[in-house]
Design an enzyme around this catalytic site. Sequence first.
Site, PDB file in Angstrom:
ATOM      1  N   PHE A  15     -28.267   2.933 133.631  1.00 28.41           N
ATOM      2  CA  PHE A  15     -28.114   3.461 132.274  1.00 28.41           C
ATOM      3  C   PHE A  15     -29.450   3.977 131.730  1.00 28.41           C
ATOM      4  CE2 PHE A  15     -28.171   1.783 127.703  1.00 28.41           C
ATOM      5  CZ  PHE A  15     -27.781   3.000 127.161  1.00 28.41           C
ATOM      6  N   ASP A  60     -34.283  -0.527 148.128  1.00 23.95           N
ATOM      7  CA  ASP A  60     -34.408  -1.780 147.380  1.00 23.95           C
ATOM      8  C   ASP A  60     -35.892  -2.098 147.227  1.00 23.95           C
ATOM      9  OD1 ASP A  60     -34.433  -4.351 146.395  1.00 23.95           O
ATOM     10  OD2 ASP A  60     -33.039  -5.171 147.872  1.00 23.95           O
ATOM     11  N   VAL A  61     -36.386  -2.110 145.991  1.00 26.96           N
ATOM     12  CA  VAL A  61     -37.819  -2.315 145.765  1.00 26.96           C
ATOM     13  C   VAL A  61     -38.260  -3.746 146.061  1.00 26.96           C
ATOM     14  CG1 VAL A  61     -37.952  -0.461 144.072  1.00 26.96           C
ATOM     15  CG2 VAL A  61     -37.547  -2.811 143.290  1.00 26.96           C
ATOM     16  N   TYR A 149     -32.362 -14.396 134.854  1.00 24.80           N
ATOM     17  CA  TYR A 149     -32.789 -13.131 134.251  1.00 24.80           C
ATOM     18  C   TYR A 149     -33.994 -13.341 133.343  1.00 24.80           C
ATOM     19  CZ  TYR A 149     -32.429  -8.609 131.841  1.00 24.80           C
ATOM     20  OH  TYR A 149     -32.683  -7.362 131.321  1.00 24.80           O
ATOM     21  N   ARG A 190     -21.583  -6.270 128.359  1.00 23.10           N
ATOM     22  CA  ARG A 190     -22.350  -6.321 127.116  1.00 23.10           C
ATOM     23  C   ARG A 190     -21.453  -6.009 125.933  1.00 23.10           C
ATOM     24  NH1 ARG A 190     -27.756  -3.380 129.415  1.00 23.10           N
ATOM     25  NH2 ARG A 190     -26.210  -2.353 130.733  1.00 23.10           N
TER      26      ARG A 190
END
Length: 327
Positions: A15, A60-61, A149, A190
């Site tokens: 997003f 994928d970092v 998170y 959300r």
Amino acid sequence: MKNRKRILITGAAGFLGSHLCDRFITEDYHVIGMDNLITGDLQNIEHLFKLQNFEFHHHDVSTFVYVPGDLDFILHFASPASPIDYLKIPIQTLKVGSLGTHNLLGLARAKKARLLIASTSEVYGDPNINPQPEEYWGNVNPVGPRGVYDEAKRFQEAITMAYHTFHGLETRIVRIFNTYGPRMRLNDGRVLPAFIGEALRGEPLTMFGDGSQTRSFCYVDDLVEGIYRLLHSDYSQPMNIGNPDEITIKEFGEEIIKLTGTGQKLISLPLPQDDPKQRRPDITKAKAILDWEPKVSRSEGLKITLNYFKALTERELIHKDFALFNR
């Protein structure tokens, strides 16, 4: 062709990442988007693939990151951001905030690039003060359900500041508060997309507890402008970017019902563990240092966002997936 500045944006298909890609393309940067597509969607950036100054790396970092050529800036926005996502993939959430950030700090150091990381208001946990200034250290449960998170973001800030102070790396830290707008996933859990999705499906709107919790919603264009200004500023400490216009979840649900004209009722589910009771940014620093504050009213932004969701396919509208937390 003139030499464009080059920027790497991780989480580019998400997003916020996709809107940032748009902004830096508009500013005539060469944009390198990177995403492993666990929660991102290529549809968010498919309009950019035809451009010569955009490239995409499916990567994928959390593993070693290599980007050929020079880099002027890195924006690290790769991370699950909704409770539905980070509860499903808690280990990946922790790894992208720790290993991923470490890898990108190393890349920034090697390329002599300025790195901006996306932290969030979750570093404040369930705050004891309102609004939340950057000096507030937070009230976080490190072993609760939200800890994967919250602590990933707190570690991300800590290691970024360590690289800044020890290695002299140019770093910026943005603390993002609730943001909304087109390209949000309707089923990401959300509160805003959940309420709109329920309204459009003709279902009761689901809130948690009595709905007295507060949130402050910032339209995505305003957020992107704040991030752009912070990146190009000389300020290296964490900075809140968000809209201080606070509203309760119950009042917000009533706004959505009125906006959609669907006439549903609000129903209540038990309040989840560690759900933040208040979310309101103190943006004093953003005003003074960046000359930034939100411009888009919630009524205006919600109309744009509702029209986006209405345009989604019927298949997407009927998909039902409720969050375990009040977003």
